[in-house]
Design a protein around this motif. Structure first.
Motif, PDB file in Angstrom:
ATOM      1  N   PRO A  63     127.688  85.228  27.616  1.00 15.60           N
ATOM      2  CA  PRO A  63     128.345  84.399  28.632  1.00 15.60           C
ATOM      3  C   PRO A  63     127.299  83.761  29.548  1.00 15.60           C
ATOM      4  N   LEU A  64     127.590  82.545  30.016  1.00 13.58           N
ATOM      5  CA  LEU A  64     126.695  81.831  30.925  1.00 13.58           C
ATOM      6  C   LEU A  64     127.449  81.472  32.191  1.00 13.58           C
ATOM      7  N   ASP A  65     126.729  81.454  33.324  1.00 20.12           N
ATOM      8  CA  ASP A  65     127.385  81.052  34.569  1.00 20.12           C
ATOM      9  C   ASP A  65     127.405  79.531  34.673  1.00 20.12           C
ATOM     10  N   ASP A  66     127.843  79.000  35.806  1.00 21.55           N
ATOM     11  CA  ASP A  66     127.991  77.547  35.948  1.00 21.55           C
ATOM     12  C   ASP A  66     126.656  76.816  36.002  1.00 21.55           C
ATOM     13  N   LYS A  67     125.554  77.577  36.110  1.00 18.58           N
ATOM     14  CA  LYS A  67     124.218  76.979  36.061  1.00 18.58           C
ATOM     15  C   LYS A  67     123.529  77.284  34.736  1.00 18.58           C
ATOM     16  N   LEU A  68     124.351  77.720  33.759  1.00 18.08           N
ATOM     17  CA  LEU A  68     123.881  78.003  32.395  1.00 18.08           C
ATOM     18  C   LEU A  68     122.878  79.156  32.344  1.00 18.08           C
ATOM     19  N   ARG A  69     122.996  80.072  33.299  1.00 12.52           N
ATOM     20  CA  ARG A  69     122.166  81.267  33.292  1.00 12.52           C
ATOM     21  C   ARG A  69     122.919  82.388  32.583  1.00 12.52           C
ATOM     22  N   PRO A  70     122.225  83.195  31.763  1.00 12.27           N
ATOM     23  CA  PRO A  70     122.903  84.277  31.044  1.00 12.27           C
ATOM     24  C   PRO A  70     123.425  85.354  31.995  1.00 12.27           C
ATOM     25  N   ILE A  71     124.589  85.883  31.674  1.00 13.12           N
ATOM     26  CA  ILE A  71     125.194  86.970  32.441  1.00 13.12           C
ATOM     27  C   ILE A  71     124.873  88.274  31.714  1.00 13.12           C
ATOM     28  N   ILE A  72     124.176  89.185  32.390  1.00  9.32           N
ATOM     29  CA  ILE A  72     123.760  90.439  31.759  1.00  9.32           C
ATOM     30  C   ILE A  72     124.175  91.604  32.652  1.00  9.32           C
ATOM     31  N   PRO A  73     125.186  92.360  32.265  1.00 11.31           N
ATOM     32  CA  PRO A  73     125.608  93.521  33.057  1.00 11.31           C
ATOM     33  C   PRO A  73     124.641  94.684  32.870  1.00 11.31           C
ATOM     34  N   PRO A  74     124.679  95.669  33.754  1.00  9.70           N
ATOM     35  CA  PRO A  74     123.910  96.901  33.513  1.00  9.70           C
ATOM     36  C   PRO A  74     124.543  97.691  32.375  1.00  9.70           C
ATOM     37  N   ALA A  75     123.716  98.399  31.614  1.00  8.96           N
ATOM     38  CA  ALA A  75     124.233  99.222  30.505  1.00  8.96           C
ATOM     39  C   ALA A  75     125.257 100.224  31.022  1.00  8.96           C
TER      40      ALA A  75
END
Length: 240
Positions: A63-75
């Motif tokens: 998933p990418l945010d509105d600035k096309l940055r990857p969304i990475i949750p903590p494990a």
């Protein structure tokens, strides 16, 4: 009866019967705090899709945010979202594990055992025994007969209750509830949409729709009902 002692009417399905490669997925924003007092607040979502399914895992496109940055949750993060199958949404809660390249970066997420078929938010109905007062509104605007009864179910759009007398469809009412946790006391106009005599011939099931219901109160009530759904998911729901 304690308001927390409820069962919900949920359309629960096995995840394996829903999930397919290529399906669209919406992931709820797990970083932004939710403002309980903002009546216009909505949960922000990120778009994804199922790239692969194997060994109890689903692989979701990054998933990418509105600035096309990857969304990475903590494990180990518990994520919430919806997957869509033939234009029908199914909500889920699942554990995020890691990023893996297959060959593009994907989320590796544990497949939950069950999902809930989504209803329109305001129509999600929960069975609950909640004391209420029903005030009949006369044609001249005065208050007529008053019933003290209990709800059979409640949604963000209305509720149902039992009484010993027929209340004609389109009758205008004033509904008052007891205190509901995180919602408060509901006092609102309503109109009768159905009145059905029960098999025992002694009671009538009356369904009403809220009228001019406060948007802020409605949103609080909807959040409360969805919180109950999430609690059932956490406990693991058995499919009937």
């Amino acid at each position: 009866m304690n308001i927390d002692n409820i069962s919900t009417l949920l359309d629960v399905v096995q995840s394996e019967a829903v999930l397919k490669v290529g399906q669209r997925v919406e992931i709820n924003d797990f970083m932004a705090p939710q403002n309980e007092e903002d009546e216009e607040s909505d949960i922000k979502t990120y778009s994804s899709r199922i790239e692969d399914i194997r060994e109890g895992k689903m692989y979701l496109a990054m998933p990418l945010d509105d600035k096309l940055r990857p969304i990475i949750p903590p494990a180990g993060k518990m994520i919430e979202g919806r997957v869509f199958n033939n234009k029908i949404g199914y909500s889920f809660r699942a554990v995020y594990e890691q990023i893996k390249n297959i060959p593009l970066p994907t989320w590796v997420v544990q497949i939950p055992p069950t999902m809930i078929k989504c209803q329109e938010r305001r129509f999600v109905r929960v069975t609950i025994n909640l004391p209420i007062r029903v005030n009949i509104s006369n044609p001249d605007g005065s208050i007529g007969k008053v019933y003290r009864t209990h709800t059979i179910d409640i949604s963000g759009n209305g509720l149902a209750f039992l009484v010993s007398e027929n209340i004609p469809v389109r009758t205008k009412l004033i509904i008052e509830t007891d205190l509901i946790p995180s919602v408060g006391i509901i006092s609102t106009f309503a109109v009768v949409r159905r009145c059905i005599v029960q098999k025992n011939k002694l009671n009538y099931l009356v369904g009403v729709e809220f009228v001019d219901f406060s948007r802020q109160t409605q949103n609080k009530l909807i959040r409360y009902l969805f919180t109950k759904q999430r609690q059932l998911l956490n406990k693991g729901i058995m499919v009937k």
